[in-house]
Design a protein around this motif. Structure first.
Motif, PDB file in Angstrom:
ATOM      1  N   LYS A 233      -4.788  -0.325  -4.970  1.00 59.69           N
ATOM      2  CA  LYS A 233      -3.970   0.502  -4.102  1.00 59.69           C
ATOM      3  C   LYS A 233      -2.521   0.457  -4.553  1.00 59.69           C
ATOM      4  N   GLN A 234      -1.858   1.572  -4.362  1.00 57.86           N
ATOM      5  CA  GLN A 234      -0.466   1.681  -4.789  1.00 57.86           C
ATOM      6  C   GLN A 234       0.457   1.101  -3.728  1.00 57.86           C
TER       7      GLN A 234
ATOM      8  N   THR B 188       6.746   7.739   4.755  1.00 51.59           N
ATOM      9  CA  THR B 188       5.344   8.130   4.878  1.00 51.59           C
ATOM     10  C   THR B 188       4.834   7.900   6.294  1.00 51.59           C
ATOM     11  N   LEU B 189       5.103   6.726   6.861  1.00 49.58           N
ATOM     12  CA  LEU B 189       4.642   6.444   8.224  1.00 49.58           C
ATOM     13  C   LEU B 189       5.360   7.314   9.257  1.00 49.58           C
ATOM     14  N   THR B 190       6.636   7.565   9.049  1.00 52.34           N
ATOM     15  CA  THR B 190       7.382   8.424   9.971  1.00 52.34           C
ATOM     16  C   THR B 190       6.816   9.841   9.954  1.00 52.34           C
ATOM     17  N   GLU B 191       6.488  10.346   8.773  1.00 51.07           N
ATOM     18  CA  GLU B 191       5.905  11.686   8.662  1.00 51.07           C
ATOM     19  C   GLU B 191       4.528  11.764   9.320  1.00 51.07           C
ATOM     20  N   LYS B 192       3.838  10.647   9.412  1.00 49.72           N
ATOM     21  CA  LYS B 192       2.527  10.616  10.059  1.00 49.72           C
ATOM     22  C   LYS B 192       2.651  10.457  11.579  1.00 49.72           C
ATOM     23  N   GLY B 193       3.880  10.448  12.080  1.00 43.92           N
ATOM     24  CA  GLY B 193       4.103  10.402  13.521  1.00 43.92           C
ATOM     25  C   GLY B 193       4.458   9.038  14.073  1.00 43.92           C
ATOM     26  N   TYR B 194       4.564   8.028  13.229  1.00 45.02           N
ATOM     27  CA  TYR B 194       4.945   6.689  13.670  1.00 45.02           C
ATOM     28  C   TYR B 194       6.468   6.586  13.591  1.00 45.02           C
ATOM     29  N   ASP B 195       7.132   7.247  14.548  1.00 50.85           N
ATOM     30  CA  ASP B 195       8.583   7.390  14.482  1.00 50.85           C
ATOM     31  C   ASP B 195       9.319   6.659  15.606  1.00 50.85           C
TER      32      ASP B 195
ATOM     33  N   VAL C  25       0.557  -5.419   7.087  1.00 56.90           N
ATOM     34  CA  VAL C  25       1.171  -4.810   5.909  1.00 56.90           C
ATOM     35  C   VAL C  25       1.248  -5.838   4.781  1.00 56.90           C
ATOM     36  N   ARG C  26       0.707  -5.468   3.635  1.00 51.26           N
ATOM     37  CA  ARG C  26       0.815  -6.328   2.448  1.00 51.26           C
ATOM     38  C   ARG C  26       2.195  -6.139   1.844  1.00 51.26           C
ATOM     39  N   TYR C  27       2.798  -7.239   1.425  1.00 49.99           N
ATOM     40  CA  TYR C  27       4.148  -7.226   0.882  1.00 49.99           C
ATOM     41  C   TYR C  27       4.152  -8.004  -0.425  1.00 49.99           C
ATOM     42  N   GLU C  28       4.593  -7.332  -1.477  1.00 50.20           N
ATOM     43  CA  GLU C  28       4.589  -7.958  -2.799  1.00 50.20           C
ATOM     44  C   GLU C  28       5.715  -7.358  -3.639  1.00 50.20           C
ATOM     45  N   ASN C  29       6.655  -8.168  -4.066  1.00 50.20           N
ATOM     46  CA  ASN C  29       7.761  -7.723  -4.924  1.00 50.20           C
ATOM     47  C   ASN C  29       8.508  -6.513  -4.354  1.00 50.20           C
ATOM     48  N   ASN C  30       8.891  -6.600  -3.078  1.00 46.38           N
ATOM     49  CA  ASN C  30       9.614  -5.515  -2.393  1.00 46.38           C
ATOM     50  C   ASN C  30       8.837  -4.203  -2.351  1.00 46.38           C
ATOM     51  N   LYS C  31       7.520  -4.280  -2.366  1.00 45.21           N
ATOM     52  CA  LYS C  31       6.635  -3.112  -2.251  1.00 45.21           C
ATOM     53  C   LYS C  31       5.686  -3.366  -1.081  1.00 45.21           C
ATOM     54  N   PHE C  32       5.255  -2.296  -0.410  1.00 46.91           N
ATOM     55  CA  PHE C  32       4.503  -2.410   0.830  1.00 46.91           C
ATOM     56  C   PHE C  32       3.266  -1.517   0.825  1.00 46.91           C
ATOM     57  N   ASP C  33       2.241  -1.938   1.583  1.00 44.60           N
ATOM     58  CA  ASP C  33       1.043  -1.125   1.777  1.00 44.60           C
ATOM     59  C   ASP C  33       0.317  -1.617   3.030  1.00 44.60           C
TER      60      ASP C  33
ATOM     61  N   LEU D 122      -9.373  -0.451  12.149  1.00 46.18           N
ATOM     62  CA  LEU D 122      -9.522   0.209  10.857  1.00 46.18           C
ATOM     63  C   LEU D 122      -9.193  -0.808   9.768  1.00 46.18           C
ATOM     64  N   THR D 123     -10.090  -0.972   8.814  1.00 48.38           N
ATOM     65  CA  THR D 123      -9.871  -1.924   7.735  1.00 48.38           C
ATOM     66  C   THR D 123      -9.909  -1.203   6.401  1.00 48.38           C
ATOM     67  N   ASP D 124      -9.557  -1.897   5.347  1.00 51.23           N
ATOM     68  CA  ASP D 124      -9.565  -1.365   3.988  1.00 51.23           C
ATOM     69  C   ASP D 124      -8.755  -0.066   3.905  1.00 51.23           C
ATOM     70  N   LEU D 125      -7.557  -0.111   4.462  1.00 43.01           N
ATOM     71  CA  LEU D 125      -6.679   1.052   4.474  1.00 43.01           C
ATOM     72  C   LEU D 125      -5.662   0.978   3.342  1.00 43.01           C
ATOM     73  N   SER D 126      -4.987   2.074   3.138  1.00 39.91           N
ATOM     74  CA  SER D 126      -3.769   2.127   2.340  1.00 39.91           C
ATOM     75  C   SER D 126      -2.787   2.951   3.158  1.00 39.91           C
ATOM     76  N   THR D 127      -1.545   2.946   2.777  1.00 45.41           N
ATOM     77  CA  THR D 127      -0.556   3.702   3.539  1.00 45.41           C
ATOM     78  C   THR D 127      -0.921   5.183   3.578  1.00 45.41           C
ATOM     79  N   GLY D 128      -1.452   5.695   2.484  1.00 43.55           N
ATOM     80  CA  GLY D 128      -1.852   7.106   2.428  1.00 43.55           C
ATOM     81  C   GLY D 128      -3.034   7.438   3.313  1.00 43.55           C
ATOM     82  N   SER D 129      -3.922   6.472   3.583  1.00 41.89           N
ATOM     83  CA  SER D 129      -5.113   6.749   4.386  1.00 41.89           C
ATOM     84  C   SER D 129      -4.941   6.409   5.870  1.00 41.89           C
TER      85      SER D 129
END
Length: 143
Positions: A2-3, A13-20, A79-87, A108-115
């Protein structure tokens, strides 16, 4: 694999999905998503806080709120956090009544930010759908 996204892209991305709305990161730092995460990471850097699980942290927000006396929908994200990157890895959506009693939940499991579902889709997962009313017109016995 996952990216992982940088903080700006992740928040956008989350804000655009309505989590604002306002979030809490690891149960503290109430603010908009980007500011809440930034404040938490700054506290970790200063040594005044640390994640409960290494390599990830939790985010919590209300995705439906109609007042203290009405049911509400909470969203918890791991949220997974690694080297200033999130998913986003996991998501729990819970509808509770005005007293905090669980009415319905979805995990919901096995997600990514896009899903991640939009906030409206997430609310729909824990909403009670009205049952169809059957017409009594056609249920009569006819000769």
């Amino acid at each position: 694999m996952k990216q992982l996204l940088d903080l700006n892209t992740f928040a956008k991305t989350l804000t655009e999905k309505g989590y604002d709305g306002y979030f809490q990161t690891e149960g503290a730092y109430p603010d908009k998503i980007k500011d809440s995460i930034s404040r938490f990471l700054e506290a970790c850097k200063n040594g005044t806080d640390k994640p409960l699980q290494p390599g990830s942290f939790s985010l919590r927000t209300y995705i439906e709120w109609n007042g203290d006396d009405k049911p509400k929908v909470d969203c918890y994200m791991r949220v997974r956090y690694e080297n200033n990157k999130f998913d986003v890895q996991k998501m729990n959506i819970e509808r509770t009544d005005q007293y905090g009693h669980l009415m319905k939940q979805s995990k919901l499991t096995d997600l990514s930010t896009g899903s991640v579902p939009t906030s409206k889709e997430a609310v729909a997962l824990v909403s009670d759908t009205p049952k169809q009313k059957l017409s009594s017109q056609g249920r009569r016995f006819r000769m």
